[in-house]
Design a protein around this motif. Structure first.
Motif, PDB file in Angstrom:
ATOM      1  N   LEU A 192      11.731  -0.636  10.484  1.00 18.75           N
ATOM      2  CA  LEU A 192      12.629  -1.344   9.572  1.00 18.75           C
ATOM      3  C   LEU A 192      12.096  -2.729   9.236  1.00 18.75           C
ATOM      4  O   LEU A 192      12.375  -3.263   8.154  1.00 18.75           O
ATOM      5  N   ARG A 193      11.322  -3.300  10.152  1.00 14.18           N
ATOM      6  CA  ARG A 193      10.731  -4.614   9.909  1.00 14.18           C
ATOM      7  C   ARG A 193       9.564  -4.544   8.940  1.00 14.18           C
ATOM      8  O   ARG A 193       9.390  -5.409   8.069  1.00 14.18           O
ATOM      9  N   ILE A 194       8.746  -3.494   9.058  1.00 14.60           N
ATOM     10  CA  ILE A 194       7.530  -3.427   8.248  1.00 14.60           C
ATOM     11  C   ILE A 194       7.721  -2.646   6.948  1.00 14.60           C
ATOM     12  O   ILE A 194       6.911  -2.775   6.030  1.00 14.60           O
ATOM     13  N   ALA A 195       8.787  -1.840   6.852  1.00 10.96           N
ATOM     14  CA  ALA A 195       8.982  -1.022   5.651  1.00 10.96           C
ATOM     15  C   ALA A 195       9.054  -1.829   4.360  1.00 10.96           C
ATOM     16  O   ALA A 195       8.507  -1.402   3.336  1.00 10.96           O
ATOM     17  N   PRO A 196       9.718  -3.001   4.332  1.00  8.24           N
ATOM     18  CA  PRO A 196       9.796  -3.740   3.069  1.00  8.24           C
ATOM     19  C   PRO A 196       8.447  -4.142   2.485  1.00  8.24           C
ATOM     20  O   PRO A 196       8.351  -4.392   1.283  1.00  8.24           O
ATOM     21  N   MET A 197       7.411  -4.209   3.328  1.00  3.91           N
ATOM     22  CA  MET A 197       6.087  -4.579   2.831  1.00  3.91           C
ATOM     23  C   MET A 197       5.149  -3.384   2.722  1.00  3.91           C
ATOM     24  O   MET A 197       3.932  -3.543   2.658  1.00  3.91           O
ATOM     25  N   ALA A 198       5.700  -2.184   2.701  1.00  8.54           N
ATOM     26  CA  ALA A 198       4.859  -0.987   2.604  1.00  8.54           C
ATOM     27  C   ALA A 198       4.082  -0.988   1.297  1.00  8.54           C
ATOM     28  O   ALA A 198       4.576  -1.444   0.255  1.00  8.54           O
ATOM     29  N   LEU A 199       2.888  -0.484   1.359  1.00  9.93           N
ATOM     30  CA  LEU A 199       2.067  -0.338   0.163  1.00  9.93           C
ATOM     31  C   LEU A 199       2.799   0.533  -0.860  1.00  9.93           C
ATOM     32  O   LEU A 199       3.321   1.576  -0.526  1.00  9.93           O
ATOM     33  N   GLY A 200       2.866   0.074  -2.099  1.00 10.66           N
ATOM     34  CA  GLY A 200       3.547   0.832  -3.133  1.00 10.66           C
ATOM     35  C   GLY A 200       4.846   0.220  -3.591  1.00 10.66           C
ATOM     36  O   GLY A 200       5.493   0.748  -4.501  1.00 10.66           O
ATOM     37  N   ASP A 245      -3.882   8.679  -8.156  1.00  9.37           N
ATOM     38  CA  ASP A 245      -4.142   7.332  -7.685  1.00  9.37           C
ATOM     39  C   ASP A 245      -3.483   7.138  -6.322  1.00  9.37           C
ATOM     40  O   ASP A 245      -2.377   7.614  -6.085  1.00  9.37           O
ATOM     41  N   PHE A 246      -4.154   6.395  -5.421  1.00 14.12           N
ATOM     42  CA  PHE A 246      -3.674   6.275  -4.046  1.00 14.12           C
ATOM     43  C   PHE A 246      -2.285   5.662  -3.988  1.00 14.12           C
ATOM     44  O   PHE A 246      -1.398   6.169  -3.294  1.00 14.12           O
ATOM     45  N   VAL A 247      -2.059   4.579  -4.709  1.00 14.02           N
ATOM     46  CA  VAL A 247      -0.765   3.897  -4.645  1.00 14.02           C
ATOM     47  C   VAL A 247       0.340   4.783  -5.212  1.00 14.02           C
ATOM     48  O   VAL A 247       1.440   4.878  -4.643  1.00 14.02           O
ATOM     49  N   THR A 248       0.063   5.452  -6.318  1.00 17.47           N
ATOM     50  CA  THR A 248       1.043   6.369  -6.902  1.00 17.47           C
ATOM     51  C   THR A 248       1.390   7.486  -5.923  1.00 17.47           C
ATOM     52  O   THR A 248       2.564   7.826  -5.738  1.00 17.47           O
ATOM     53  N   ALA A 249       0.367   8.050  -5.308  1.00 19.23           N
ATOM     54  CA  ALA A 249       0.595   9.114  -4.327  1.00 19.23           C
ATOM     55  C   ALA A 249       1.383   8.600  -3.134  1.00 19.23           C
ATOM     56  O   ALA A 249       2.280   9.279  -2.623  1.00 19.23           O
TER      57      ALA A 249
END
Length: 207
Positions: free
Chosen positions: A113-121, A186-190
């Motif tokens: 829950l702490r790291i999810a807000p900064m997840a790639l994408g 694309d990696f980010v889209t995926a």
């Protein structure tokens, strides 16, 4: 004693013979869980490069480690907990490992829950991983509560859901190369799609 009869019914002598396909899938899932769990322990060695850019590696390295390492250990011990023969022959070990698993999931999900807000994408990925963390800790807590109340059928149901969500670590790592290298996304889209696809189908299968 009525609660114990359901476990007794799961002994190998009372279970129907497993189909070869089901046995193969079980062995493959166990092997993948162990392999991905061991690989994920690399986060305790930050000098090793990650396979993909992870913003939290620099922004929240401690939270990332507190998520990755307990989640990896939970993934490694999870298959043993699902084995009916082990549960029947070693009920005390099953309880001890189960408490350990629940504790690991608790730490890993809170860190998630702490790291999810900064997840790639961006927000789409963040929402997917946040929902996964909440479902993961909730299903595990409900399963643990049912076990303490000796409602073992309910316990097995919730822990099956918890295991399916733990296995999201495996499906994520299977879907990434499939979507980027094979399908050409694309990696980010995926990654945005996989933030949801790595666990929602697992939960549907569990249901």
């Amino acid at each position: 004693m009525s609660e114990l009869t359901s476990d007794d019914a799961m002994t190998p002598s009372h279970c129907p013979r497993r189909k070869p396909q089901r046995l193969f899938l079980g062995v493959a899932a166990c092997a993948l869980s162990t392999a991905v769990g061991l690989i994920s322990l690399r986060y305790v060695a930050p000098s090793r490069p990650a396979p993909a850019p992870i913003p939290n590696a620099s922004a929240h390295p401690l939270a990332l480690a507190l998520h990755a390492v307990p989640a990896a250990l939970a993934l490694i011990i999870m298959p043993l907990q699902l084995h009916a023969g082990f549960r029947t022959r070693h009920p005390r070990a099953h309880r001890v490992i189960g408490r350990t698993y629940a504790g690991l999931v608790g730490v890993a999900s809170l860190a998630a829950l702490r790291i999810a807000p900064m997840a790639l994408g961006g927000p789409v990925s963040a929402a997917g991983f946040t929902a996964l963390a909440l479902a993961w800790v909730a299903s595990t807590a409900l399963g643990a509560r049912a076990a303490m109340r000796r409602r073992f059928d309910v316990h097995r149901g919730w822990m099956t859901r918890s295991a399916a969500l733990t296995f999201a670590a495996v499906t994520l790592r299977l879907l990434l190369p499939l979507s980027t290298r094979v399908m050409g996304f694309d990696f980010v889209t995926a990654y945005r799609a996989i933030a949801w696809l790595c666990w929602l189908p697992n939960l549907l299968v569990a249901e």
